[in-house]
Design a protein around this motif. Structure first.
Motif, PDB file in Angstrom:
ATOM      1  N   LEU A  40      -1.766 -81.741 -53.323  1.00  0.00           N
ATOM      2  CA  LEU A  40      -2.920 -82.662 -52.729  1.00  0.00           C
ATOM      3  C   LEU A  40      -3.009 -83.694 -53.773  1.00  0.00           C
ATOM      4  O   LEU A  40      -3.391 -84.836 -53.106  1.00  0.00           O
ATOM      5  CB  LEU A  40      -4.366 -81.816 -52.769  1.00  0.00           C
ATOM      6  N   GLU A  41      -2.502 -83.634 -55.059  1.00  0.00           N
ATOM      7  CA  GLU A  41      -2.626 -84.697 -55.738  1.00  0.00           C
ATOM      8  C   GLU A  41      -1.549 -85.620 -55.653  1.00  0.00           C
ATOM      9  O   GLU A  41      -1.659 -87.031 -55.655  1.00  0.00           O
ATOM     10  CB  GLU A  41      -2.374 -84.273 -57.298  1.00  0.00           C
ATOM     11  N   THR A  43      -0.206 -86.161 -52.325  1.00  0.00           N
ATOM     12  CA  THR A  43      -0.674 -86.711 -51.306  1.00  0.00           C
ATOM     13  C   THR A  43      -1.627 -87.721 -51.517  1.00  0.00           C
ATOM     14  O   THR A  43      -1.611 -89.015 -51.031  1.00  0.00           O
ATOM     15  CB  THR A  43      -1.311 -85.772 -50.384  1.00  0.00           C
ATOM     16  N   ALA A  44      -2.669 -87.606 -52.362  1.00  0.00           N
ATOM     17  CA  ALA A  44      -3.595 -88.538 -52.716  1.00  0.00           C
ATOM     18  C   ALA A  44      -3.062 -89.775 -53.551  1.00  0.00           C
ATOM     19  O   ALA A  44      -3.468 -90.835 -53.262  1.00  0.00           O
ATOM     20  CB  ALA A  44      -4.790 -87.820 -53.629  1.00  0.00           C
ATOM     21  N   ALA A  48      -3.248 -93.638 -52.355  1.00  0.00           N
ATOM     22  CA  ALA A  48      -3.726 -94.750 -53.288  1.00  0.00           C
ATOM     23  C   ALA A  48      -2.860 -95.924 -53.114  1.00  0.00           C
ATOM     24  O   ALA A  48      -3.290 -97.135 -53.529  1.00  0.00           O
ATOM     25  CB  ALA A  48      -4.131 -94.036 -54.529  1.00  0.00           C
ATOM     26  N   LEU A  72      -7.882 -86.331 -45.412  1.00  0.00           N
ATOM     27  CA  LEU A  72      -7.389 -87.084 -46.453  1.00  0.00           C
ATOM     28  C   LEU A  72      -8.361 -88.589 -46.101  1.00  0.00           C
ATOM     29  O   LEU A  72      -8.270 -89.286 -44.882  1.00  0.00           O
ATOM     30  CB  LEU A  72      -6.107 -87.584 -46.250  1.00  0.00           C
ATOM     31  N   LEU A  74     -10.284 -92.358 -47.522  1.00  0.00           N
ATOM     32  CA  LEU A  74     -10.536 -93.380 -48.804  1.00  0.00           C
ATOM     33  C   LEU A  74     -12.102 -93.743 -48.769  1.00  0.00           C
ATOM     34  O   LEU A  74     -12.653 -93.862 -47.771  1.00  0.00           O
ATOM     35  CB  LEU A  74      -9.825 -94.506 -48.130  1.00  0.00           C
ATOM     36  N   VAL A 114      -9.284 -85.594 -56.109  1.00  0.00           N
ATOM     37  CA  VAL A 114      -9.889 -87.080 -55.795  1.00  0.00           C
ATOM     38  C   VAL A 114      -9.434 -87.830 -56.927  1.00  0.00           C
ATOM     39  O   VAL A 114      -9.244 -87.687 -57.973  1.00  0.00           O
ATOM     40  CB  VAL A 114     -11.415 -87.206 -55.906  1.00  0.00           C
ATOM     41  N   VAL A 127      -9.417 -91.885 -53.386  1.00  0.00           N
ATOM     42  CA  VAL A 127      -8.604 -91.385 -52.415  1.00  0.00           C
ATOM     43  C   VAL A 127      -8.983 -89.890 -52.264  1.00  0.00           C
ATOM     44  O   VAL A 127      -8.841 -89.041 -53.504  1.00  0.00           O
ATOM     45  CB  VAL A 127      -7.303 -91.567 -52.237  1.00  0.00           C
ATOM     46  N   ARG A 128      -9.495 -89.000 -51.423  1.00  0.00           N
ATOM     47  CA  ARG A 128      -9.990 -87.544 -51.333  1.00  0.00           C
ATOM     48  C   ARG A 128      -9.087 -87.015 -50.676  1.00  0.00           C
ATOM     49  O   ARG A 128      -8.853 -87.330 -49.631  1.00  0.00           O
ATOM     50  CB  ARG A 128     -11.460 -87.529 -51.072  1.00  0.00           C
ATOM     51  N   ALA A 129      -8.510 -85.842 -51.329  1.00  0.00           N
ATOM     52  CA  ALA A 129      -7.378 -85.067 -50.413  1.00  0.00           C
ATOM     53  C   ALA A 129      -7.905 -83.531 -50.633  1.00  0.00           C
ATOM     54  O   ALA A 129      -8.325 -83.073 -51.526  1.00  0.00           O
ATOM     55  CB  ALA A 129      -5.900 -84.988 -50.746  1.00  0.00           C
ATOM     56  N   SER A 130      -8.043 -82.794 -49.415  1.00  0.00           N
ATOM     57  CA  SER A 130      -8.523 -81.734 -49.634  1.00  0.00           C
ATOM     58  C   SER A 130      -7.810 -80.661 -48.583  1.00  0.00           C
ATOM     59  O   SER A 130      -7.381 -81.317 -47.497  1.00  0.00           O
ATOM     60  CB  SER A 130     -10.101 -81.417 -48.981  1.00  0.00           C
TER      61      SER A 130
END
Length: 439
Positions: A40-41, A43-44, A48, A72, A74, A114, A127-130
């Motif tokens: 996830l990091e 990807t975020a 970004a 994902l 912004l 995030v 940018v938030r990825a979950s």
């Protein structure tokens, strides 16, 4: 025994597997969750990089593909979703990331990472990825299932190996148990076999050694009983004849003196039998203590009356008149007694005892006018007799001859002739320790 070995081995294997599998399961779980957060990091961070500072003025933002089953998005500094997907109501992770730090957290049922977007040393968005926690949990459960399968296979292999080792360990003990039961049932010839396990083999060897000692002791006791019964019967018969003759006369003193001599010979016979039956095996050769003329005289005195009572003759001939040639008197007299008694009971006609000087040995020949039937070697086997006797006397005579370092054999079968070879030597030539006559 086998079940105990299997239980012990299985318990040890189970403890080892639990101590290994439990930390490994926790490590797998932690690794999968950490790996998903790292994904996830990444990807975020990739999203970004694509964010331009002009997005606040309406410039469109192209974000990478969201994680499978996740989001994902912004968010601008006002906490509004400007691109991608994600919850409209921002969570604590977004608020914390607006402060400029990368935030890893769990929100609801999702894993959240995030990443702040900076421009000119100022945070212009995040940018938030979950992704769902359930997806990672499914992977954890699959990994745990594989680990459990491997554990079960390991335990199954441990059971197979334990059963095999239990058979290997139990087989020698079971064989030893069967051997002990056979011994308890009276089979003293049974011996425990080696099983390939050093400790158990040592027990088997010790047991066999003990059993051999007991067997030898019992054999010597049986032989002593049989020898004593055999060797005392004839002297007692002679003693009875002496006493009956003495009772028929007015003056019983000669008969009493002769009876006293007979009892002394009985005492010597018992001593020889006891020496032969000693617990430490065959004793060393006795020292020569009697001259041949004296031996022949004693033999004639002892046996003349018995042969005369049976109506037969006993002739003694020896070419040795000097007293310097000596032999172990008690043992040789006992052997000659067996041979003469054998000739009296099983032979025919006149019995002749002849002594020949062979230089380093004396040959005592005992011959009668009978003919020997059967193989001569069988005569010296204990319990076998060509003439229907007990089969004890000749076996005892050969044992006594072996003790003298001599030899007893059948030299002729028609007429029957037994020859006893006795080594001779000057008693003054003995070694200081008294080890025996010079050869």
């Amino acid at each position: 025994m086998r079940q105990r070995v299997v239980r012990v081995a299985l318990t040890a294997a189970l403890v080892a597997v639990v101590l290994l599998a439990a930390p490994l399961a926790l490590a797998i779980r932690s690794s999968l969750y950490a790996g998903q957060r790292d994904t996830l990091e990444r990807t975020a961070l990739a999203a970004a990089v694509r964010v331009s500072p002009d997005y606040v003025t309406g410039d469109p933002v192209e974000l990478p593909k969201a994680p499978t089953g996740g989001h994902l998005g912004l968010y601008d500094p006002q906490r509004r979703l400007r691109a991608g997907s994600g919850p409209r109501a921002v969570d604590a992770a977004v608020r914390d990331a607006l402060g400029g730090d990368v935030v890893r957290a769990r929100s609801g049922g999702d894993l959240v990472v995030v990443v702040p977007v900076s421009h000119a040393e100022r945070v212009i968005g995040v940018v938030r990825a979950s992704s769902p926690v359930g997806a990672v949990l499914d992977r954890v459960l699959v990994a745990w299932a594989v680990l459990l399968g491997v554990t079960m296979v390991a335990l199954a292999v441990a059971v197979v190996v334990a059963r095999r080792q239990a058979r290997v360990l139990a087989a020698p003990l079971e064989d030893l148990s069967r051997h002990c039961r056979a011994v308890a049932d009276g089979d003293l010839d049974a011996r425990a076999a080696a099983g390939g396990i050093a400790e158990i083999d040592q027990v088997a060897r010790t047991h066999n050694t003990m059993l051999q000692g007991l067997s030898d002791l019992l054999r010597r006791e049986r032989d002593f009983t049989a020898n004593a019964s055999h060797q005392l019967r004839t002297p007692l018969t002679g003693l009875r004849l002496i006493l009956e003759t003495g009772l028929a006369k007015d003056d019983a003193r000669p008969a009493l003196r002769e009876a006293l001599d007979a009892t002394q010979r009985l005492d010597h016979t018992i001593d020889e039998l006891l020496r032969l039956a000693r617990a430490d095996g065959m004793p060393r050769s006795p020292l020569p203590d009697r001259s041949v003329p004296e031996l022949l005289q004693k033999t004639e005195e002892r046996w003349h009356g018995l042969f005369a009572h049976d109506g037969r003759r006993l002739e003694l001939a020896g070419g040795l008149e000097a007293d310097d040639v000596r032999v172990p008197g008690a043992a040789v007299e006992e052997i000659l007694g067996v041979l003469l008694d054998n000739a009296r009971v099983h032979g025919r006609g006149t019995v002749r005892l002849t002594v020949r000087d062979l230089g380093e040995a004396l040959a005592f020949d005992v011959a009668d006018e009978g003919r020997l039937a059967g193989h001569p070697a069988h005569l010296f086997e204990r319990g076998r007799s060509a003439g229907g006797g007990s089969g004890i006397g000749l076996a005892l005579a050969r044992d006594l001859a072996t003790r003298l370092e001599g030899r007893l054999s059948v030299t002729r079968t028609d007429p029957t002739t037994f020859t006893l070879l006795v080594p001779t030597g000057d008693p003054h030539d003995e070694e200081p320790g008294g080890s025996g006559p010079a050869r």
